[in-house]
Design a protein around this motif. Structure first.
Motif, short mmCIF file in Angstrom:
data_model
loop_
_atom_site.label_atom_id
_atom_site.label_comp_id
_atom_site.label_asym_id
_atom_site.label_seq_id
_atom_site.Cartn_x
_atom_site.Cartn_y
_atom_site.Cartn_z
N ASP A 109 51.19 37.81 54.63
CA ASP A 109 50.66 37.00 53.90
C ASP A 109 50.81 37.58 52.42
OD1 ASP A 109 48.67 38.59 53.53
OD2 ASP A 109 47.18 37.41 54.67
N SER A 110 50.32 36.56 51.52
CA SER A 110 50.27 37.04 50.00
C SER A 110 49.58 38.21 49.76
CB SER A 110 49.95 35.74 49.48
OG SER A 110 48.70 35.31 49.66
N GLU A 111 48.69 38.66 50.63
CA GLU A 111 47.90 40.06 50.32
C GLU A 111 48.49 41.00 51.11
OE1 GLU A 111 43.93 38.50 51.60
OE2 GLU A 111 43.63 37.12 50.02
N PHE B 117 55.05 46.02 50.86
CA PHE B 117 54.75 44.79 50.37
C PHE B 117 54.18 45.35 48.96
CE2 PHE B 117 50.77 42.64 48.78
CZ PHE B 117 51.29 41.30 49.01
N LEU C 290 56.22 43.42 45.58
CA LEU C 290 55.14 42.64 45.19
C LEU C 290 55.56 41.97 43.85
CD1 LEU C 290 52.57 40.91 45.80
CD2 LEU C 290 51.24 42.94 44.59
N ARG D 192 62.10 34.59 45.50
CA ARG D 192 61.62 33.14 45.81
C ARG D 192 62.97 32.40 46.06
NH1 ARG D 192 56.45 32.97 46.93
NH2 ARG D 192 55.06 34.22 45.59
N PHE E 261 60.40 35.61 49.69
CA PHE E 261 58.93 35.01 49.52
C PHE E 261 59.17 33.60 49.48
CE2 PHE E 261 58.32 39.06 46.45
CZ PHE E 261 58.45 39.81 47.62
N GLN F 130 56.51 30.58 49.52
CA GLN F 130 54.80 30.16 49.06
C GLN F 130 54.09 31.28 49.35
OE1 GLN F 130 53.66 26.24 50.84
NE2 GLN F 130 55.50 25.37 50.57
N ASP F 131 53.10 31.15 50.30
CA ASP F 131 52.15 32.31 50.57
C ASP F 131 52.67 33.34 51.73
OD1 ASP F 131 51.64 30.59 52.52
OD2 ASP F 131 49.30 30.67 52.04
N HIS G 148 55.56 36.24 53.15
CA HIS G 148 56.84 37.25 52.48
C HIS G 148 57.39 37.68 53.91
CE1 HIS G 148 54.59 38.43 48.96
NE2 HIS G 148 54.28 37.36 49.07
N ASP H 250 54.16 27.69 55.18
CA ASP H 250 52.68 28.55 54.49
C ASP H 250 52.04 29.10 55.47
OD1 ASP H 250 51.32 26.38 55.95
OD2 ASP H 250 50.75 25.32 54.09
N LYS H 251 51.09 29.93 55.09
CA LYS H 251 50.49 30.79 56.09
C LYS H 251 49.57 29.75 57.28
CE LYS H 251 46.65 34.40 56.15
NZ LYS H 251 45.87 34.95 55.41
#
Length: 184
Positions: free
Chosen positions: A21-23, A50, A54, A59, A76, A78-79, A81, A115-116
């Motif tokens: 995810d984006s984190e 990651f 980052l 994208r 990547f 949206q959210d 990866h 998306d996630k």
């Protein structure tokens, strides 16, 4: 037995496929190599990859980097990866094709809503994608429509409401209803 080892050495292989995810937290991952023997080593690799990627802008198209003696292809959306890792001697174009096939198959199965939240709701489909694309590190399929079709046949439930069916299942249901209507 020697011919088996030379075949494996000459056949393109994948070490892992990661969906973070984006984190940088796991959404779905699958490892095909013993390069990371423990769960802690796998988590450390995921965090490192990651963090390293980052600040890049992957994208529009997939990006390629060398990381810890591995070729890492990533993209990547949206959210989410997407990552595919191979050995340092692997062909980047083949790994990029695996990544694109995985991404496009997921997009087909999630009806282009990548998306996630959707990924977590359809985690079973994503995990089946892993199995259809790579087995034991050997690349089986990279065509997204074939991957999505195989995954959809594994999960097909004819009695499910149309809103809960994958796009392939929805098309099959619509085709079946149209055929019945025309034959009346």
């Amino acid at each position: 037995m020697a011919s088996l080892f030379s075949y494996r050495d000459s056949c393109p292989s994948v070490k892992n496929i990661l969906l973070l995810d984006s984190e940088g937290k796991r959404v779905a991952v699958k490892y095909f190599s013993d390069d990371w023997p423990t769960n802690g080593a796998k988590l450390a690799f995921e965090k490192s990859v990651f963090t390293k990627t980052l600040k890049t802008n992957a994208r529009i198209e997939a990006e390629i980097m060398m990381f810890e003696s591995n070729v890492v292809i990533y993209k990547f959306v949206q959210d989410l990866h997407f990552f595919v890792t191979g050995g340092d001697d692997e062909n980047e174009l083949i790994l990029a094709t695996v990544l694109q096939g995985f991404f496009d198959a997921v997009a087909l199965l999630l009806r282009n809503n990548v998306d996630k939240r959707e990924a977590l709701e359809n985690l079973d489909l994503i995990l089946l994608c892993f199995d259809e694309i790579v087995d034991g590190g050997m690349i089986l399929e990279t065509d997204p429509s074939i991957i999505a079709g195989k995954v959809a046949t594994h999960t097909m439930d004819a009695d499910a409401p149309l809103s809960e069916q994958t796009i392939t299942q929805a098309w099959a249901t619509a085709r079946e209803h149209l055929t019945r209507t025309l034959l009346k």
